[in-house]
Design a protein around this motif. Structure first.
Motif, PDB file in Angstrom:
ATOM      1  N   SER A 781      -3.191  22.484  34.523  1.00 57.53           N
ATOM      2  CA  SER A 781      -3.425  23.438  35.611  1.00 57.53           C
ATOM      3  C   SER A 781      -2.714  24.760  35.334  1.00 57.53           C
ATOM      4  CB  SER A 781      -2.942  22.849  36.937  1.00 57.53           C
ATOM      5  OG  SER A 781      -1.523  22.680  36.895  1.00 57.53           O
ATOM      6  N   GLN A 782      -3.092  25.767  36.096  1.00 57.25           N
ATOM      7  CA  GLN A 782      -2.458  27.078  35.945  1.00 57.25           C
ATOM      8  C   GLN A 782      -0.991  27.005  36.327  1.00 57.25           C
ATOM      9  OE1 GLN A 782      -4.349  29.640  34.653  1.00 57.25           O
ATOM     10  NE2 GLN A 782      -2.389  30.666  34.364  1.00 57.25           N
ATOM     11  N   SER A 783      -0.693  26.175  37.315  1.00 58.34           N
ATOM     12  CA  SER A 783       0.708  26.041  37.737  1.00 58.34           C
ATOM     13  C   SER A 783       1.544  25.416  36.628  1.00 58.34           C
ATOM     14  CB  SER A 783       0.791  25.201  39.014  1.00 58.34           C
ATOM     15  OG  SER A 783       0.255  23.893  38.776  1.00 58.34           O
ATOM     16  N   LEU A 785       1.035  25.784  33.509  1.00 59.89           N
ATOM     17  CA  LEU A 785       1.239  26.812  32.487  1.00 59.89           C
ATOM     18  C   LEU A 785       2.350  27.772  32.886  1.00 59.89           C
ATOM     19  CD1 LEU A 785      -2.477  27.715  31.615  1.00 59.89           C
ATOM     20  CD2 LEU A 785      -0.925  26.296  30.285  1.00 59.89           C
ATOM     21  N   ASN A 786       2.439  28.032  34.197  1.00 54.92           N
ATOM     22  CA  ASN A 786       3.403  29.027  34.661  1.00 54.92           C
ATOM     23  C   ASN A 786       4.767  28.433  34.984  1.00 54.92           C
ATOM     24  OD1 ASN A 786       1.430  30.991  34.465  1.00 54.92           O
ATOM     25  ND2 ASN A 786       0.716  30.678  36.582  1.00 54.92           N
ATOM     26  N   GLY A 841      -2.580  32.191  29.203  1.00 57.75           N
ATOM     27  CA  GLY A 841      -3.134  31.469  30.343  1.00 57.75           C
ATOM     28  C   GLY A 841      -4.605  31.157  30.261  1.00 57.75           C
ATOM     29  N   THR A 842      -5.295  31.619  29.223  1.00 55.45           N
ATOM     30  CA  THR A 842      -6.739  31.388  29.092  1.00 55.45           C
ATOM     31  C   THR A 842      -7.015  30.338  28.027  1.00 55.45           C
ATOM     32  OG1 THR A 842      -7.219  33.674  29.731  1.00 55.45           O
ATOM     33  CG2 THR A 842      -8.960  32.474  28.565  1.00 55.45           C
TER      34      THR A 842
END
Length: 942
Positions: A781-783, A785-786, A841-842
């Motif tokens: 998920s994006q979370s 990654l961050n 992020g991509t």
């Protein structure tokens, strides 16, 4: 079913007989050129991390067999490296720097530039199962320098010198039926010479296959004696047995002429050498009506050496040779085939404009043809053994050669180099002399020099007694080497009294091994020290050096001197005497680095050749100098020459032998005309015209190009509206090509700091600050990654028996300028399986042609710091001692080059092109601002 006729049966049996005959006559020997499709990257002189981790392993390649590491390891990932063909010189690709080596033309390379002084080459080859039982070798014609070679991770050896050929037996290390990896590391940080030497695998590489019973490398030695029109050829062959065969063999020696006709043959029986031993066998073969090798008729023969075992041919070894006699006489000079020949020679280094030292074969022939056209008949290899193709060109075109080793000495390093040179080259009929040294100032005049010369001279004679030995001497001609060398080599008559030396050593033949060290810039007629330009008029350059004319008069008028070798035929990179930076090439050549003639060429052509010559210098474009006196020289071998300016006679003058003519002419635009007379009759006319402004680009194929090659040398110039060449033009010309590629560009300007080659720049960027954390789940998920929590240094203290089901890895890489034009790819190296790759992020997808290559689109990248995240399931150790990969891969940035271009210098530039393998023609286009473009179609043989 149709019945088979008697005719068809007969044809079938003829076919079977021919197949059987072919199989019996085909030997196991193959010599396969493997120049294509190598991978290359610069390494580092001392930083092992920047040298791809080479020599960091616990067991080194010197400690345990097969432990080549870094790029020497077979499994090393070289996908991001540049792909290229050999021969290759990486130094010519570099920029110039005032901090770089003066003697090497200020190119960025060598000890001061550790990131540019080491190069790695890798190549994959497949060797079939059917080759088992053969001896397989790698053959290198030359690598500059200090090369280390590996095969499938096995260290094969080191060759220090950049000028020696060498070979390695790889039979024991082969993966038959599969992939094999050749690796070469070249370290060019050390200079061998004081002239441009380049770097890398700049000569050919071959894969050689032979029967275990075979002729060794350079294993034939052919000499001949001539009686009337016949010759007795002595063929000595050295045979090696790397197998277990014991018994009788048959050795056949077959001589074939230039038309392919068999002219003589002999066979004899012998016992095979023992295991891993060699044996020499000698045959005498008579050739009737022998065609002699000569300068004007370079007749060549071929010796086919066949080894038969139990009636089957197991080895065919071919040797080119010529039949001729040579003799140096202390009173009358040099004789070829019993006839006196004055040596009209040049010294030459081995580089060429735009190419450096990695000359394609065609360019060797091009350069020898240029020298022959000037009237030269002799070539001194200064100061190192040449590439084999240079000697082939001299054999085929009729050029006499002094072959020279690199360094004097009496130990294995020196004598082994000398031995390899002589054994490799002694069958070339063009070679008339071995040179064992040049200007060794520390030892020339003393007992040490005498001792070394005596050893090297005697050693040379033990290998080839048919040729004499010389040394080039420059520190006086009184004692030391000068008193014992077989053929005295005088380097510059200003360094001593040649006549006095001859009077003391009346039985010692002599020749000028270097003479006429003049300075000249092509097309420049006024010395301008601020611009580093030397006038092209042949003037005495300094007190102890003489002009070309002075030198030739001296040697031509002394019968006891065999001739002279001018320093040099061509300009060369480095040694830009009398200047330094920003001059980057020499001023000594009769021609510039491209082969464009300076005016001295026409002086030599007048007195070295047989054809009538008439040449006026300078050009006649002197805008702003109206009414001022211009020195006008005429080079000619006519009896008399009359000069005219705008049809008004300026007088007729008589030509002195070996001289030239001079006039003082007040400049006026128009036509300068010379008329040459022989026996009172007008035979030649030559003009120099004042031209108008440049209007059109012109391309022309040089006449010296070989007719059967894929490489062409093209002259670039501009013309005015009347089609006249503009000798002062300096326009910048831009090139494009279809059906081929450009190998290099040049213009002969000794101060030009323009690029020699325009190639895409490749930058390999490491991923830094590599971290990891455990991950559970299938989707990132994006979370995730961050999330900046729980990251730790990747792979540190990893317990490989208790790994997580998956990991997320995070790292950084930096991107700088030219983001829009650059091509960026990530070459992933497996740190896990079922990986997913994210950049900034991509999610990015793998390439269709390579599942471990990811093209990074400009839309996902940014200038400065970029983040890469990899999700992967971990690799598992099979054995506890397995070393697991911890390198996630490399970012490759390709910056496309600007178009190929070059400024004209004194009206000319040169471009060297090569046809693509499958192309029928090459189309070269050239354009310049404000000028009409040119297009040249070149049809080359496939």
């Amino acid at each position: 079913m149709k019945p088979i006729s008697h005719k068809e049966i007969l044809l079938y049996f003829i076919f079977l007989i021919s197949i059987t005959s072919f199989s019996q006559n085909k030997s196991d020997r193959e010599l396969i050129l493997i120049d294509k499709d190598w991978r290359f990257s610069l390494g580092h002189l001392y930083d092992t991390q920047k040298d791809f981790g080479h020599a960091e392993g616990y067991f080194s390649y010197l400690a345990k067999t097969g432990f080549g590491d870094g790029p020497a390891a077979p499994g090393f990932d070289d996908r991001a490296w540049r792909k290229l063909d050999l021969p290759h010189d990486w130094v010519v690709e570099q920029s110039f720097s005032e901090k770089a080596s003066y003697s090497h033309g200020f190119k960025v390379a060598g000890k001061g530039f550790p990131e540019k002084s080491v190069g790695w080459y890798r190549k994959k080859i497949t060797i079939p199962q059917s080759d088992q039982g053969k001896i397989i070798s790698l053959k290198f014609d030359g690598v500059f320098r200090n090369s280390k070679v590996f095969f499938n991770g096995h260290f094969l050896g080191t060759e220090e010198s950049g000028y020696n050929g060498f070979h390695y037996d790889v039979t024991a290390y082969i993966n038959y039926g599969g992939e094999n990896t050749i690796v070469v590391r070249a370290d060019a940080s050390m200079e061998e010479g004081w002239f441009y030497e380049g770097a890398g695998i700049y000569r050919h590489v071959y894969l050689q296959k032979t029967n275990p019973l075979h002729v060794i490398q350079n294993g034939t030695y052919i000499t001949s004696e001539i009686q009337n029109n016949n010759a007795e050829v002595t063929a000595e062959v050295t045979i090696e047995n790397k197998g277990n065969y014991k018994g009788q063999i048959e050795i056949s020696q077959i001589i074939i002429d230039a038309l392919g006709k068999e002219v003589a043959t002999i066979s004899e029986n012998a016992s095979a050498p023992e295991f891993y031993k060699t044996a020499k066998f000698t045959s005498k073969i008579k050739v009737t009506n022998a065609l002699l090798w000569d300068i004007d008729a370079p007749n060549l023969y071929r010796l086919l050496t066949q080894i038969k075992k139990e009636g089957k041919i197991v080895d065919n070894y071919e040797t080119n040779f010529g039949i001729r006699t040579i003799h140096f006489d202390a009173e009358k000079g040099f004789f070829l085939n019993g006839k006196p020949v004055k040596l009209k020679g040049t010294n030459n280094h081995q580089d060429h404009a735009g190419i450096g030292t990695a000359l394609p074969d065609e360019l060797q022939y091009y350069r020898i043809k240029k020298l022959k056209e000037m009237g030269s008949n002799a070539y001194r290899c200064s100061h190192n053994p040449p590439t084999p193709e240079l000697l082939d060109a001299c054999d085929k075109l009729g050029m006499l050669v002094i072959d020279e080793t690199r360094l004097m000495g009496i130990n294995e390093y020196h004598l082994n180099d000398l031995k390899r040179m002589i054994e490799r080259d002694r069958n070339h009929p063009s070679i008339i002399c071995w040179s064992v040294g040049n200007e060794e100032w520390n030892i020339e005049g003393g007992i040490t020099g005498e001792r070394i010369t005596n050893v090297m001279q005697g050693f040379s004679k033990s290998i080839d007694p048919t040729r004499p030995v010389t040394v080039g001497i420059s520190s006086g001609f009184k004692s030391g080497i000068s008193s014992v060398v077989e053929i005295m080599g005088y380097n510059y008559m200003g360094n001593g009294d040649i006549d006095a030396h001859r009077d003391e050593f009346k039985n010692q033949p002599g020749m000028g091994t270097e003479e006429g060290s003049t300075f000249a810039t092509r097309g420049i007629y006024f010395t301008d020290d601020a611009k580093h330009y030397q006038s092209a008029y042949d003037k005495k350059p300094r007190p102890t050096f003489y002009s070309i004319e002075e030198g030739w008069k001296f040697y031509a008028t002394r019968q006891y001197l065999a001739g002279m070798f001018i320093w040099t035929g061509f300009d060369y990179r480095g040694e830009p005497t009398p200047y330094g930076w920003p001059s980057v090439t020499s001023y000594f050549g009769m021609m510039d680095v491209c082969g464009f003639p300076k005016d001295n060429v026409f002086y030599l052509k007048s007195w070295w050749g047989n054809a009538p010559v008439l040449h006026i210098m300078p050009h006649w474009n002197w805008n702003g100098m109206e009414g001022k006196e211009i020195d006008v020289w005429v080079h000619s071998n006519c009896d008399e020459v009359e000069l005219f300016l705008n049809k008004k006679s300026l007088g007729k003058k008589t030509m002195e032998q070996y001289g030239h003519l001079e006039w003082k002419v007040k400049y006026a635009p128009g036509t300068l005309e010379a008329i040459g007379y022989k026996n009172g009759k007008k035979i030649l006319t030559e003009i120099q015209k004042t031209t108008e402004n440049p209007e059109s680009v012109k391309l022309s194929v040089d006449k010296e190009n070989p007719s059967n090659g894929n490489v062409s040398v093209i002259t670039v110039e501009v013309t005015d509206k009347k089609g006249l060449h503009v000798p002062t033009a300096n326009n910048e010309i831009t090139f494009s090509i279809k059906g081929g590629k450009i190998l290099g560009v040049g213009n002969g300007d000794p101060t030009s700091l323009e690029k020699d080659q325009f190639i895409d720049a490749i930058n390999l960027i490491p991923i830094t600050n590599f971290e990891e954390k455990h991950f559970s789940g299938d989707v990132v998920s994006q979370s995730a990654l961050n999330d900046n929590n729980e990251w730790k240094e990747a792979f540190k203290d990893r317990d490989y028996k208790n790994q997580a089901s998956a990991y997320i890895y995070r790292g950084k890489f930096e991107l700088k300028n030219n983001l829009q034009s650059n091509i960026v790819d990530f070459f992933y190296k497996k740190i896990g399986v079922n990986e997913s790759v994210f950049v900034n992020g991509t999610l990015v997808n793998a390439s269709a042609d390579d599942p471990q290559k990811y093209h990074l689109d400009k839309a996902v990248l940014k200038e400065g710091t970029n983040f890469i995240i990899i999700r992967a399931s971990p690799l598992q150790k099979v054995k506890d001692w397995d070393v697991m990969n911890t390198d996630p891969g490399i970012i490759k940035i390709v910056t496309p080059s600007e178009p190929w271009k070059r400024k004209l210098f004194s009206g000319y530039a040169q471009i060297i092109i090569q046809k693509d393998e499958n192309a029928n023609e090459v189309i070269l286009s050239a354009s310049a601002k404000g000028l009409k473009s040119a297009v040249l179609n070149i049809n080359l043989k496939k």
